[in-house]
Design an enzyme around this catalytic site. Structure first.
Site, PDB file in Angstrom:
ATOM      1  N   GLY A   1       0.244  -0.853  -0.030  1.00  0.00           N
ATOM      2  CA  GLY A   1       0.176   0.121  -0.058  1.00  0.00           C
ATOM      3  C   GLY A   1       0.986   1.169   0.255  1.00  0.00           C
ATOM      4  O   GLY A   1       0.178   1.989  -0.571  1.00  0.00           O
TER       5      GLY A   1
ATOM      6  N   ASP B   1      11.042  -5.735  -3.566  1.00  0.00           N
ATOM      7  CA  ASP B   1       9.697  -6.227  -2.965  1.00  0.00           C
ATOM      8  C   ASP B   1       9.465  -7.922  -3.680  1.00  0.00           C
ATOM      9  O   ASP B   1       9.517  -8.020  -4.618  1.00  0.00           O
ATOM     10  CB  ASP B   1       8.890  -5.833  -2.888  1.00  0.00           C
ATOM     11  CG  ASP B   1       7.070  -6.300  -2.438  1.00  0.00           C
ATOM     12  OD1 ASP B   1       6.851  -8.052  -2.014  1.00  0.00           O
ATOM     13  OD2 ASP B   1       6.690  -5.842  -1.548  1.00  0.00           O
TER      14      ASP B   1
ATOM     15  N   ASN C   1      -5.098  -7.165  -2.453  1.00  0.00           N
ATOM     16  CA  ASN C   1      -4.453  -6.196  -1.987  1.00  0.00           C
ATOM     17  C   ASN C   1      -4.997  -4.848  -3.156  1.00  0.00           C
ATOM     18  O   ASN C   1      -4.488  -3.500  -3.081  1.00  0.00           O
ATOM     19  CB  ASN C   1      -3.000  -6.540  -2.950  1.00  0.00           C
ATOM     20  CG  ASN C   1      -2.233  -7.434  -2.886  1.00  0.00           C
ATOM     21  OD1 ASN C   1      -1.614  -8.414  -3.393  1.00  0.00           O
ATOM     22  ND2 ASN C   1      -2.201  -7.341  -1.111  1.00  0.00           N
ATOM     23  N   LEU C   2      -6.278  -5.127  -3.754  1.00  0.00           N
ATOM     24  CA  LEU C   2      -6.801  -4.490  -4.404  1.00  0.00           C
ATOM     25  C   LEU C   2      -7.794  -3.324  -3.853  1.00  0.00           C
ATOM     26  O   LEU C   2      -7.765  -2.434  -4.850  1.00  0.00           O
ATOM     27  CB  LEU C   2      -7.571  -5.350  -5.944  1.00  0.00           C
ATOM     28  CG  LEU C   2      -7.681  -6.020  -6.611  1.00  0.00           C
ATOM     29  CD1 LEU C   2      -8.117  -7.068  -7.304  1.00  0.00           C
ATOM     30  CD2 LEU C   2      -6.099  -5.030  -7.875  1.00  0.00           C
TER      31      LEU C   2
ATOM     32  N   ARG D   1      -6.107  -0.935  -1.609  1.00  0.00           N
ATOM     33  CA  ARG D   1      -5.637   0.424  -1.445  1.00  0.00           C
ATOM     34  C   ARG D   1      -4.237  -0.255  -2.422  1.00  0.00           C
ATOM     35  O   ARG D   1      -3.661   0.817  -2.114  1.00  0.00           O
ATOM     36  CB  ARG D   1      -5.375  -0.908  -0.473  1.00  0.00           C
ATOM     37  CG  ARG D   1      -3.891  -1.176   0.555  1.00  0.00           C
ATOM     38  CD  ARG D   1      -3.746  -1.291   1.351  1.00  0.00           C
ATOM     39  NE  ARG D   1      -2.493  -2.592   1.523  1.00  0.00           N
ATOM     40  CZ  ARG D   1      -3.268  -4.200   1.967  1.00  0.00           C
ATOM     41  NH1 ARG D   1      -4.004  -4.287   1.631  1.00  0.00           N
ATOM     42  NH2 ARG D   1      -2.062  -4.833   2.067  1.00  0.00           N
TER      43      ARG D   1
ATOM     44  N   LYS E   1       4.743  -7.663  -7.738  1.00  0.00           N
ATOM     45  CA  LYS E   1       5.111  -6.253  -7.292  1.00  0.00           C
ATOM     46  C   LYS E   1       6.484  -5.288  -8.022  1.00  0.00           C
ATOM     47  O   LYS E   1       5.606  -4.158  -8.614  1.00  0.00           O
ATOM     48  CB  LYS E   1       4.941  -6.410  -6.286  1.00  0.00           C
ATOM     49  CG  LYS E   1       3.550  -6.984  -5.692  1.00  0.00           C
ATOM     50  CD  LYS E   1       3.407  -6.662  -3.839  1.00  0.00           C
ATOM     51  CE  LYS E   1       2.089  -7.339  -3.995  1.00  0.00           C
ATOM     52  NZ  LYS E   1       1.927  -6.709  -2.059  1.00  0.00           N
TER      53      LYS E   1
ATOM     54  N   ASP F   1       5.994  -4.690   5.749  1.00  0.00           N
ATOM     55  CA  ASP F   1       4.339  -4.191   6.556  1.00  0.00           C
ATOM     56  C   ASP F   1       5.142  -5.694   7.914  1.00  0.00           C
ATOM     57  O   ASP F   1       4.440  -6.438   8.579  1.00  0.00           O
ATOM     58  CB  ASP F   1       4.353  -5.376   5.693  1.00  0.00           C
ATOM     59  CG  ASP F   1       4.506  -6.531   5.283  1.00  0.00           C
ATOM     60  OD1 ASP F   1       5.418  -6.692   5.662  1.00  0.00           O
ATOM     61  OD2 ASP F   1       3.049  -6.895   4.022  1.00  0.00           O
TER      62      ASP F   1
ATOM     63  N   CYS G   1      -6.068  -3.130   6.814  1.00  0.00           N
ATOM     64  CA  CYS G   1      -5.509  -1.449   5.718  1.00  0.00           C
ATOM     65  C   CYS G   1      -6.474  -0.834   4.873  1.00  0.00           C
ATOM     66  O   CYS G   1      -5.965  -1.340   3.543  1.00  0.00           O
ATOM     67  CB  CYS G   1      -4.551  -2.230   5.167  1.00  0.00           C
ATOM     68  SG  CYS G   1      -2.416  -2.422   6.392  1.00  0.00           S
TER      69      CYS G   1
END
Lengths: 304, 84
Positions: A106, A127, A135-136, A138, A151, A195, A256
């Site tokens: 994010g 990453d 994940n979509l 944010r 990613k 994270d 999140c």
């Protein structure tokens, strides 16, 4: 530094040009830039289209053309709305800089988006994950069509679409104490968009060891925090003490949601831009604590 | 003679669950004996285990759990935030 091919590393975008012909081609280039410049208000600018023409005509990267233009006091027009805040010198500094963004979730996604748009010349993206459907909500680079893709690859493609002058070095690996020394090398600023708290501490230690400023951001629920840590600063230790830190925080319970990473990533990107362009005052020895649910913002300082 | 101090406490994020009667962002005012530490307020008054709290600030400055509170102090109690 000569390096062999590494499987986890892909260079996306133009490589750097070098060699003895530099001065000759730069003089020729700046002459062409001045010929193509247009007047906009009280400055001279050059369009993106013309920058691209010069780049392909002279076999130079877009970044080299943009830097030559800035040196000739001709502003690449794509940066026109930056100028009043970052200035000529600031824009050139941004273009010459390398920023490592560790974590492309994010926070990292929006940070990368902002740094590409403002014109940071080189982005090192780290990453090891691929996009999944949760994940979509944010993550700005996550789309329905790229679920399952790396990613790093998605970020590289997005950056190339936003600002092809930006060189992207992608590392599709999880940051570890073993690989961070190599991955961060040569960066001017490091962004902590991870994270996991223990990995954040590892990142802080490596940035400190290499003498690189670190911009920390973390989110959970509608709460976020941002601070800028220079080598030698107390940094995350002021927040969490020197003992063991938990693996994760309130985000386990609160999740999140969509807007919190946008809010915190903007602050992180601003901190990076301030440091690189030499403007403003970084959030150093200060933790910005944003509780959007209560509508409260605090600035916390160490007691020393 | 017992001296009483008044402090203002703000609980953040998940810690609000320990005082569900408070509105979001509403501070809690407590009267305490002089010499009371942050840790005592957490564990004895609020019932929050010290181990779930990572960050405490008093009047905008980081303090540890042994910090002795004074009259008029504004205390913020914050859980760890780690998401990205």
């Amino acid at each position: 530094m000569a390096r062999g091919y590494r499987q986890d590393e892909t260079i996306i975008g133009n490589g750097l040009f070098a060699g003895g012909e530099f001065q000759m081609s730069k003089d020729r280039l700046q002459e062409r830039i001045r010929m193509l410049a247009e007047v906009e208000g009280d400055i001279e600018v050059i369009s993106l289209e013309q920058v691209k023409v010069l780049s392909s005509e002279l076999g130079l990267s877009l970044k080299e053309v943009e830097l030559a233009a800035l040196e000739a006091c001709v502003l690449p027009r794509r940066y026109l709305r930056n100028l009043g805040t970052v200035g000529w010198d600031g824009q050139a500094r941004l273009l010459r800089s390398t920023v490592a963004v560790v974590g492309l979730g994010g926070l990292g996604g929006y940070v990368v988006e902002a740094l590409a748009r403002v014109g940071v010349g080189r982005l090192v993206l780290i990453d090891g994950d691929a996009f999944v459907d949760h994940n979509l909500n944010r993550q700005t680079f996550a789309t329905e069509s790229n679920l399952g893709s790396s990613k790093v690859q998605a970020a590289g493609a997005r950056v190339a679409g936003i600002n092809s002058a930006v060189e992207v070095v992608g590392h599709a690996v999880e940051a570890t104490p073993e690989n961070l020394p190599r991955l961060l090398e040569g960066s001017d600023v490091v962004v902590d968009a991870l994270d996991r708290l223990p990995t954040r501490i590892v990142l802080q230690e490596e940035a400190r060891r290499q003498g690189i400023p670190l911009v920390h951001g973390a989110i959970g629920g509608m709460v976020g925090q941002v601070t800028t840590i220079f080598p030698g600063d107390e940094g995350l230790y002021a927040l969490y003490g020197r003992g063991e830190v938990p693996e994760r925080g309130i985000e386990v319970e609160l999740g999140c949601p969509t807007t919190t990473p946008m809010m915190v990533a903007s602050w992180q990107a601003q901190e990076v831009i301030k440091i690189l362009a030499g403007i403003g005052e970084p959030l150093r020895h200060r933790l910005l604590l944003i509780d959007a649910e209560a509508g409260i913002v605090d600035v916390i300082r160490p007691g020393i | 003679m017992r001296t009483v101090i008044e402090i203002e406490i703000r609980l953040y994020a998940t810690l609000r669950g320990y005082r569900p009667e408070l509105k979001v962002g509403e501070p809690l005012f407590l009267n305490l004996d002089e010499g009371t530490t942050v840790k005592r307020v957490l564990e004895e008054v609020l019932g929050i285990p010290a181990k779930v709290v990572k960050t405490v600030f008093v009047n905008g400055i980081y303090r540890d759990l042994d910090h002795v509170l004074a009259d008029g102090d504004r205390v913020g109690i914050f859980p760890p935030v780690g998401g990205g």
